[in-house]
Each structure stands twice: as structure tokens, then as C-alpha cells.
Scaffold this active site. Structure first.
Site, PDB file in Angstrom:
ATOM      1  N   GLU A 286      51.811  57.876  28.525  1.00  0.00           N
ATOM      2  CA  GLU A 286      51.188  59.108  28.023  1.00  0.00           C
ATOM      3  C   GLU A 286      49.701  58.878  27.732  1.00  0.00           C
ATOM      4  O   GLU A 286      48.861  59.717  28.017  1.00  0.00           O
ATOM      5  CB  GLU A 286      51.938  59.531  26.755  1.00  0.00           C
ATOM      6  CG  GLU A 286      51.588  60.910  26.242  1.00  0.00           C
ATOM      7  CD  GLU A 286      52.501  61.349  25.102  1.00  0.00           C
ATOM      8  OE1 GLU A 286      53.151  60.484  24.473  1.00  0.00           O
ATOM      9  OE2 GLU A 286      52.541  62.566  24.840  1.00  0.00           O
TER      10      GLU A 286
ATOM     11  N   ASN B 161      44.133  60.234  17.369  1.00  0.00           N
ATOM     12  CA  ASN B 161      43.074  59.259  17.675  1.00  0.00           C
ATOM     13  C   ASN B 161      42.862  58.258  16.544  1.00  0.00           C
ATOM     14  O   ASN B 161      42.433  57.125  16.789  1.00  0.00           O
ATOM     15  CB  ASN B 161      41.777  59.996  18.027  1.00  0.00           C
ATOM     16  CG  ASN B 161      41.851  60.598  19.421  1.00  0.00           C
ATOM     17  OD1 ASN B 161      42.932  60.628  20.030  1.00  0.00           O
ATOM     18  ND2 ASN B 161      40.728  61.064  19.945  1.00  0.00           N
TER      19      ASN B 161
END
Ligand SMILES: Cc1cc2nc3c(=O)[nH]c(=O)nc-3n(C[C@H](O)[C@H](O)[C@H](O)COP(=O)(O)OP(=O)(O)OC[C@H]3O[C@@H](n4cnc5c(N)ncnc54)[C@H](O)[C@@H]3O)c2cc1C
Length: 387
Positions: free
Chosen positions: A243, A371
Site C-alpha cells: 500500500e 504520515n
């Protein structure tokens, strides 16, 4: 790095380009975040499959074309360059597919991969839970063994397009006495199994793009488990690598909108140039997209030489999600006050689609692992910094 294409690769590019020129729908399909649009995209996927263009890098007997990753990059460049519809079965094709190739049994591969390549089976990813997002090892949904079945109970959330999908793949706690990343198993669940209920909820675009999935004594065959019992975490980390790494977001997916961004800038150059930072941002988008493309070719070269993508999948994920944000924010700045107009607003003219893309870009730093979490992984596993 060798950056020339072989004659076979060139011929492949030309074939793909010609097929797309003939077949890409002249008018955009309805959004795949609606039932109608989802089925339109399924029909388009079937067309791609029939042309042997759905999963070009999968083996032929599993519904692919037996090409290498360079051909896949070429396919992506042509696909996004032609403005073809977004791929609706990304969960199945780009996340579950490679996971099955690596960890599935031959029977599972034959049962599921060709029908995933054709999108006869559309997949939802059922990982997140109300108390297990970034901290996925906190998963509490259970899969208790009962003979040749597991009995599932619990709740998943944030499952993209699960309201429309046919099956889900997810992690469940198969050892009730276990904790954290131990005792989890990776299961494939048909979403029409008795005891599954699905409650859609809206994404930022106002459509029912997400769903919660509730499991109430849902019986799933043991044969639907990928990898060994209790080894689900290990399998899931491989899926997460696909992913975040190469597959989910090819460079072409960003190079195409950057070309559109340059056109938008040129069209509105008089007003855009009043702020010189806009011109610089356009240039940065273009350079970053090209750099990302070169990086992807480099990664493919390394994979072809037998290397694996490790923790640097996390750097990749940060790069593409922040690049997308920059592209969309720059478009908003060029459009100025008109940026907030919806597609149907007459004042927007043909500058359509940017607002929707801007809204979706906000999710990039969140899905596929936030993130912040990727930065933790880079700090600990690549740089060797303390926790
Ligand atoms: C568009 C979109 C599609 C999605 N699709 C799916 C799907 O199909 N299937 C699925 O299972 N899930 C899906 N998700 C869910 C996604 O995986 C989670 O949102 C994500 O993992 C974060 O979990 P959370 O929302 O629970 O946030 P939390 O984990 O609660 O995090 C909240 C904030 O805290 C920060 N944070 C948390 N822990 C740390 C830490 N240790 N160090 C530093 N910062 C930290 C996070 O970075 C974040 O900013 C999707 C999400 C989005 C936005």
C-alpha cells in the site's frame, strides 16, 4: 539506471495507447463512491480485463498478462495520460492481490485472483476499528475457531466503499488470550454472510464512501485464512508495504494532474503571476512528480534485481501524499476565489474537478497509515533513532 525501453516495451506502450484511445468513455463515469458509479466502474474494469489490461503484471493463469513491473509503469503512464476512469478495485487488485501471491495457497490464488482481476469480486479493506487506527495492534474483533470455521464478532470502521463491495479482507484476533500483534489472523469475508451488517457514512465529498462493518456470529471457512493462524500481523505488514510502496500510487497518477496544473497555470497566468510563489509551486510540483517517477523506476530496477522494499515504503508514502497536497493546493491558489465553486457553478467554466481532488488529497496523509506513523517508522527502522 538504464532509461531506455526495449522494442517490446515500446510496442506494448503503443498497443495500450491505441486501445485506450478507442475505449476510454467519452463522458466521465459517475463517482465510484455511489452505487451507480461503482457498478459503472465494475463494467469498465471488466472491459479492461477482457483486453488483458486489468493487471498486466500478474501471471496469465491468474488473470494477468505476465508482464514485468516496467510494463506496469508504462501501462500506468498511458492509463492516466488518457484520462481513463479511476480504478475502483484498488483494495483487491493492489493490496490483497500481491498479498495472496506471496502468502496465499495455490487454491486461494486460483479462486480469488482471476475474479479480482476482472472485478467480479470487489474488495473492501477491514482493518481499522474504533479503537485501533494507527495503533492497529489494538484490534479487538475476534475470530474464534469452531471446527472448519471461524466465528467473527466485532466492528470495523473507515472501510472504503464497503457498502458496495462483495468481500472484505481484515485482521481478527483468533487467540482471545493474546495481545498486541500476537494471535491475529488474516481472513477474507464475503460481505453477504449472515451476521454481517454494514452502515455507510459520508466522506468529505458528501458521498457514502465509508462504512462501518459489524460482525455478529459470522461464520467464515478456515480455508479463507491467508497465512497461518496467529500470523496475521506478519501478512498484514506485507499488505501495508504494498500500500505504501510502489503499487497503490504510481507516479503517473501524479504526473497527469501536474500536466493539467501547468495548463491551468498557463490559462490563468496573468492573475497567477501576481503571486510569484504560485509559479514556483507549479514548477516544484512538476519537478517532484518527475523525481517521484525516476524514484519508481529505480525501485523497479532494484526489485527486478531481487531486492525487497522495506521500511523505505514509508518514505514513498510521504512523498506521494505530500505531492498530491501540493498539486491540489497550488490549483486552489491559481483559481483564487473560484476554487470553492462546485462543478455545476457557471462561473467555474471548464476549470472543473479541482475542488473534489483537493478534498481527497487531504486524506492522503491519513490513509495507508498516517504520515506521523511513517515518520516514526523512518526514524526507528531506517535511521536507527531511539523510540
Ligand atoms: C480516505 C480514507 C480511507 C480509508 N480507508 C480505509 C479502509 O478502507 N480500511 C481501513 O481499515 N481503514 C481505512 N482508513 C482508516 C485509516 O487507516 C485510519 O484513519 C488511520 O490508520 C489513522 O487511524 P485513526 O483515524 O484511528 O487515527 P488515530 O490513530 O487516532 O490518530 C490520530 C492522530 O494521532 C496521530 N498519532 C497516533 N499515534 C501516533 C504516534 N504513535 N506517533 C505520532 N502520532 C500519532 C496520528 O498520526 C493522527 O494524526 C481510511 C482513512 C481515510 C482517511
Amino acid at each position: 539506471m538504464q532509461l531506455t525501453y526495449s522494442a517490446t516495451q515500446q510496442a506494448f506502450r503503443e498497443e495500450v495507447r491505441a486501445w485506450l484511445a478507442e475505449n476510454v468513455p467519452a463522458t466521465a463515469l459517475a463517482s465510484y463512491d455511489t452505487r451507480e458509479g461503482f457498478e459503472q466502474h465494475r463494467a469498465w474494469e471488466r472491459k479492461l480485463f477482457d483486453a488483458r489490461l486489468s493487471m498486466v503484471m500478474w501471471p496469465e493463469h491468474l488473470g494477468g498478462r505476465g508482464c514485468g513491473l516496467i510494463e506496469w509503469l508504462i501501462f500506468e503512464e498511458e492509463y492516466y495520460g488518457a484520462g481513463a476512469p479511476m480504478r475502483v478495485n484498488q483494495n483487491g487488485q493492489l493490496l490483497l492481490g500481491p498479498t495472496l501471491m506471496e502468502f496465499g495457497t495455490e487454491q486461494q490464488r486460483r479462486d480469488f485472483l482471476p475474479r479480482t482481476a476482472s472485478s467480479e469480486i470487489m474488495w473492501a479493506q477491514a482493518w481499522s476499528e474504533p479503537n485501533a487506527g494507527s495503533d492497529m495492534a489494538a484490534i479487538s474483533s475476534k475470530a474464534i475457531r469452531d471446527g472448519d470455521h471461524y466465528v467473527l464478532n466485532g466492528q470495523k470502521t473507515w472501510s472504503t466503499r464497503a457498502s458496495f463491495a462483495d468481500m472484505a479482507f481484515g485482521l481478527f484476533r483468533s487467540d482471545p488470550a493474546s495481545s498486541r500483534h500476537h494471535g491475529l489472523s488474516y481472513l477474507m469475508v464475503p460481505l453477504d454472510t449472515p451476521g454481517v451488517s454494514i452502515r455507510p457514512f459520508k466522506a468529505l465529498n458528501g458521498k457514502d464512501a465509508f462504512a462501518e462493518i459489524f460482525f455478529d456470529d459470522v461464520r467464515v471457512p478456515v480455508a479463507n485464512r491467508i497465512g497461518d493462524e496467529g500470523q496475521g500481523w506478519h501478512v498484514a505488514m506485507a499488505t501495508a508495504g504494498f500500500e505504501r510502496g510502489l503499487l497503490l500510487r504510481s507516479p503517473a497518477r501524479f504526473q497527469a494532474p501536474v500536466r493539467e496544473l501547468v495548463k491551468l497555470y498557463r490559462k490563468h497566468q496573468d492573475s497567477a503571476d501576481r503571486d510569484p510563489a504560485i509559479r514556483e509551486a507549479v514548477l516544484k510540483c512538476w519537478m517532484d512528480a518527475e523525481a517521484y517517477a525516476l524514484g519508481a523506476y529505480n525501485t523497479v530496477g532494484r526489485l527486478n534485481a531481487g531486492e525487497k522494499i522495506g521500511a523505505e515504503a514509508s518514505t514513498n508514502k510521504i512523498v506521494w501524499s505530500e505531492l498530491d497536497l501540493l498539486i491540489q493546493e497550488t490549483a486552489m491558489r491559481i483559481l483564487g476565489p473560484r476554487a470553492e465553486l462546485r462543478n455545476e457553478a457557471p462561473l467555474l467554466g471548464d476549470d472543473q474537478g479541482w475542488l473534489e481532488a483537493f478534498l481527497f488529497a487531504q486524506a492522503g496523509p491519513i490513509y495507508a497509515g498516517t504520515n506521523e506513523i511513517q515518520r516514526n517508522i523512518i526514524a526507528e527502522r531506517m535511521l536507527g533513532l531511539p523510540k
